[in-house]
Design an enzyme around this catalytic site. Sequence first.
Site, PDB file in Angstrom:
ATOM      1  N   ARG A 123       0.844  -1.197   0.000  1.00  0.00           N
ATOM      2  CA  ARG A 123       0.000   0.000   0.000  1.00  0.00           C
ATOM      3  C   ARG A 123       0.878   1.245   0.000  1.00  0.00           C
ATOM      4  NH1 ARG A 123      -5.685  -1.166   3.205  1.00  0.00           N
ATOM      5  NH2 ARG A 123      -6.636  -2.122   1.385  1.00  0.00           N
ATOM      6  N   GLN A 128      -1.254   2.340  -5.885  1.00  0.00           N
ATOM      7  CA  GLN A 128      -2.661   2.608  -5.565  1.00  0.00           C
ATOM      8  C   GLN A 128      -3.613   2.125  -6.655  1.00  0.00           C
ATOM      9  OE1 GLN A 128      -2.829   6.802  -4.703  1.00  0.00           O
ATOM     10  NE2 GLN A 128      -2.499   6.486  -2.515  1.00  0.00           N
ATOM     11  N   ASP A 131      -4.356  -1.779  -6.412  1.00  0.00           N
ATOM     12  CA  ASP A 131      -4.751  -2.298  -5.102  1.00  0.00           C
ATOM     13  C   ASP A 131      -6.170  -2.870  -5.138  1.00  0.00           C
ATOM     14  OD1 ASP A 131      -5.302  -2.804  -2.469  1.00  0.00           O
ATOM     15  OD2 ASP A 131      -4.708  -0.832  -1.729  1.00  0.00           O
ATOM     16  N   SER A 134      -8.460  -2.221  -1.934  1.00  0.00           N
ATOM     17  CA  SER A 134      -9.085  -0.899  -1.850  1.00  0.00           C
ATOM     18  C   SER A 134     -10.238  -0.762  -2.840  1.00  0.00           C
ATOM     19  CB  SER A 134      -8.050   0.200  -2.109  1.00  0.00           C
ATOM     20  OG  SER A 134      -7.116   0.266  -1.052  1.00  0.00           O
ATOM     21  N   TYR A 231      -1.792  -0.800   7.258  1.00  0.00           N
ATOM     22  CA  TYR A 231      -2.811  -1.552   7.984  1.00  0.00           C
ATOM     23  C   TYR A 231      -2.707  -1.268   9.481  1.00  0.00           C
ATOM     24  CZ  TYR A 231      -3.206  -4.332   3.715  1.00  0.00           C
ATOM     25  OH  TYR A 231      -3.389  -4.736   2.417  1.00  0.00           O
TER      26      TYR A 231
END
Length: 378
Positions: A123, A128, A131, A134, A231
């Site tokens: 991450r 991005q 991902d 997400s 996280y």
Amino acid sequence: MGFKIAVLKETAGGERRVAAVPETVKKLSALGATVAVEQGAGAGATVSDEAYREAGAEVGDRAAVLKDADLVFAVQGPDAADLAGAKDGVMLAAALDPFGNRDRIDGYASADIDALAMEFMPRITRAQSMDILSSQSNLNGYKAVLDAAHHYGRAFPMMMTAAGTVSAARVFVMGVGVAGLQAIATAKRLGAQVSATDVRSATKEQIKSLGAKPIFVESVEGIEGEGSGGYATEMSEEYKKAQAELVSDHIAKQDIVITTALIPGRAAPRLINDAQIASMRAGSVIVDLAAEQGGNVEGAVAGEAVERHGVTILGAKDMASTMAADTSALFARNLYNFVNAFWADDTDAPVFPDDDELVKGVRVTKDGKVVSERLLAD
């Protein structure tokens, strides 16, 4: 024929998503790849075989699709046996659930499959657009609010009528990651009074920016900081106690609670116990987005609506598949963005360097061995 990408039809029960859509087929073809899609792969996401053909893909049975494939796309990782007929060293990019399906990972190693667990994507800013956690969680948070509204049986916004005033629903979101933030935003759009909490103090400003009220323990240090990759990590025992007391007071006043807390590689943390459920008024609703990983809520059952003390507890299961057209499009773009980032024009194929941060993050098997540091350390 050049670099061939095979897109498989999902076989897991309830799975309606597909790992490529016509948009990404066109983009992959433009790079120079040949894309082959298994017959019926897009049916659950309302994508026809003809739409894939029009986008430039070959469509055939699994054997034809896998023949000579260099890279296989899937949403949920198939068993190694389901890739029979693929050449040695074929790459697989999918959500593999490496901690929950370690035997499957070992099977990939034995079958000489170069497996890429896309949920292990670091991450970081560079990744991005790749991902999958997400992209899928975003819509899960949205759908959680809609499901809660459906079961709640009352209105969300405050309504002032000639016959009197209807009070706004009070929604409490526990866990302010991607799913939690979208849940907050969706509940606000529906007119609810929204509050939220998280163990990461940095999320306070995010909660406020969406117009919700942050609920945090102020007098006790929570966690040392965020875990690797953004996280949350486990909370201290002192923080857990203080948080439980705060939540108990707050939850008793809520109409709807949505829990989203997950810790990679571990069972979902327990956030709500039976006594807290009993404190809520009859007709309230709890949505547990972590139900498939053991659940944040005592008594939650994945895929079922359970009633305890007059409160309905919805255990989320296959949430992303209930919005398969949109979640498939996002998942497919994640995979395309990953391949595109490593595409080498001089070879008309992607090159995945062993020392690249993203490749090291997602690769779980190679050359007949399990190579993921996260798995080897588990």
